[in-house]
Design a protein around this motif. Structure first.
Motif, mmCIF file in Angstrom:
data_model
loop_
_atom_site.group_PDB
_atom_site.id
_atom_site.type_symbol
_atom_site.label_atom_id
_atom_site.label_comp_id
_atom_site.label_asym_id
_atom_site.label_seq_id
_atom_site.Cartn_x
_atom_site.Cartn_y
_atom_site.Cartn_z
ATOM 1 N N UNK A 177 36.132 2.324 20.492
ATOM 2 C CA UNK A 177 34.922 3.021 19.585
ATOM 3 C C UNK A 177 34.549 4.125 19.956
ATOM 4 N N UNK A 178 34.438 4.572 21.359
ATOM 5 C CA UNK A 178 34.190 5.577 21.877
ATOM 6 C C UNK A 178 35.118 6.863 21.558
ATOM 7 N N UNK A 179 36.359 6.231 21.346
ATOM 8 C CA UNK A 179 37.193 7.367 21.240
ATOM 9 C C UNK A 179 37.193 7.742 19.443
ATOM 10 N N UNK A 180 37.037 6.739 18.731
ATOM 11 C CA UNK A 180 36.768 6.781 17.246
ATOM 12 C C UNK A 180 35.633 7.620 17.105
ATOM 13 N N UNK A 181 34.306 7.448 17.858
ATOM 14 C CA UNK A 181 33.274 8.196 17.533
ATOM 15 C C UNK A 181 33.317 9.695 18.231
#
Length: 456
Positions: free
Chosen positions: A441-445
């Motif tokens: 999720x941090x990568x997508x963000x």
């Protein structure tokens, strides 16, 4: 279709009457009963300003915006709606939308920024101290308080929008029931008979350290009662605003969304505040943030979505604050811009079938302990002295993760909703699965490698 979005700051979802709480909130209870009540809604970016950036951009402010201005190349929800023919109007008293070129009013055709909150109106002039309070007129009656002023002004703007006859998005944001908890005493006396009128500021400390800062258990009880009274006052004026919307005939063509940015702890988890500050430094600007876990009491937020013609219900599917912007574009029948990272909740609102989110993350602006400076509160840059956990929530679990060398907390959402027993040591495979979901999720963000690699 029109959309009214109402934000009230610092609403503890467990205190609402509809959720079994002790506060008298008949109007919010009524709205919840007429809405899809997303009882597992999670805050994303924390606290005040990062949360507003989430609402207005459909992205995680925790990765790069933090407590700061909206990037000029980032198109806001009101900009997108305005370009699509929707009349956008904002009525706010939360005092950070336009300070220092923040531009959180960008895209609104009309924007009423009401200067009633007792907090700094930050200036571009560095000589102006950030803790200089606004000069408020005397509060002679309840009508002079912040939430009443804001909801009354919102009523007027709603009237004008209806007269204009165009599809509209009305965004109403009151900082109440944020501290100071200073509602008229007749509200507080419901929760503390014999209340003597004393106001208590939050300690932003653990209960174990209260005496060190000249606080007592009675102070916490008074603060909780004052907060409860202020929440009831907000409920009263929100109800009057909703009654005005009904009088204008908006029931059949106007969606209503209510939410908050975060909750608060009045002793839950041994905390009086929503984060923990190192108070050893005399100057607030020099203080550093200690480890401040964002427990369920802080990140599980109320979210009611009332859609004309839709059957109300309680919905336990997992949703996030970043889902609101694409939901609003979807209600207007518009395709969400690619920049929106959230997903529309409209399919969940209209049907009890189908999955919610696999994971939701909640966090302060990302910072690496001891090396990064981060603006978290009132644009004061303070060093993050200790690692701040990211709260990772799935249907069954909540994990608080900072880095591998720091303690991890894992709670079973089904059997331990109050997060009293850390079972991380008993479920290493669950910890690793939630950790992988967090990194994804941090990568997508769009988080930086600097921040992601430290948390792997």
């Amino acid at each position: 279709m029109n959309v009214i979005m109402i934000v009230a700051d610092t609403v503890v979802t467990d205190y609402l009457g509809v959720h079994g709480g002790h506060v008298h909130t008949p109007n919010l209870d009524r709205l919840a009963a007429e809405s899809v009540d997303f009882v597992s809604a999670q805050a994303a970016s924390f606290p005040t300003v990062p949360a507003r950036a989430d609402y207005l951009t459909g992205r995680y402010a925790l990765t790069d915006i933090g407590w700061g201005p909206l990037p000029r190349d980032l198109r806001t929800l009101p900009e997108y709606l305005s370009e699509s023919g929707v009349s956008c109007c904002g009525v706010v008293d939360t005092p950070f939308y336009k300070v220092k070129g923040y531009n959180y009013d960008r895209g609104f055709r009309w924007f009423a920024d009401i200067p009633v909150q007792d907090v700094a109106r930050l200036s571009a002039d560095p000589r102006v101290q950030s803790n200089t309070p606004l000069v408020r007129g005397p509060w002679l009656t309840e009508h002079d308080h912040c939430a009443p002023v804001t909801f009354t002004e919102a009523e007027k703007h709603l009237d004008l929008l209806v007269q204009a006859g165009e599809p509209f998005f009305l965004y109403v944001d009151t900082w109440d029931p944020h501290e100071p908890w200073d509602a008229p005493r007749w509200y507080t006396e419901r929760y503390l008979p014999g209340y003597d009128g004393r106001l208590v500021k939050p300690a932003y400390a653990t209960l174990d350290n209260l005496a060190e800062f000249d606080y007592t258990a009675d102070d916490v009880a008074i603060a909780r009662a004052c907060y409860s009274g202020k929440l009831e006052m907000v409920d009263r004026w929100l109800g009057r605003f909703l009654d005005s919307a009904d009088a204008l005939g908006l029931r059949h063509d106007t969606a209503v969304i209510f939410t908050t940015d975060h909750g608060f702890c009045f002793g839950e988890h041994g905390l009086f505040g929503k984060m923990i500050a190192d108070r050893s430094m005399a100057e607030p600007a020099l203080r550093r943030w200690l480890r401040s876990p964002l427990w369920r009491d802080i990140v599980n937020v109320p979210l009611f979505v009332r859609l004309p013609g839709n059957d109300p219900r309680v919905d336990e599917r997992l949703v996030s604050a970043v889902d609101l912007a694409p939901t609003i574009t979807d209600i207007f029948g518009l395709e969400a811009p690619d920049q929106f990272l959230g997903r529309s909740l409209l399919p969940l609102v209209t049907s009890p079938q189908g999955p919610g989110r696999e994971v939701a993350i909640s966090a302060m602006p990302l910072a690496n302990a001891g090396s990064d400076l981060v603006s978290v509160v009132e644009d004061i840059t303070r060093q993050v002295r200790e690692w701040q956990p990211v709260t990772v929530t799935t249907d069954d679990w909540t994990m608080l993760w900072s880095v591998r060398q720091e303690p991890c907390e894992l709670y079973d959402r089904r059997s331990d909703p109050n997060q009293t027993t850390n079972v991380a040591a008993d479920h290493p495979s669950v910890v690793e699965r939630l950790h992988a979901l967090m990194i994804g999720e941090l990568e997508v963000a769009g988080a930086s490698a600097h921040h992601i690699d430290a948390r792997r």
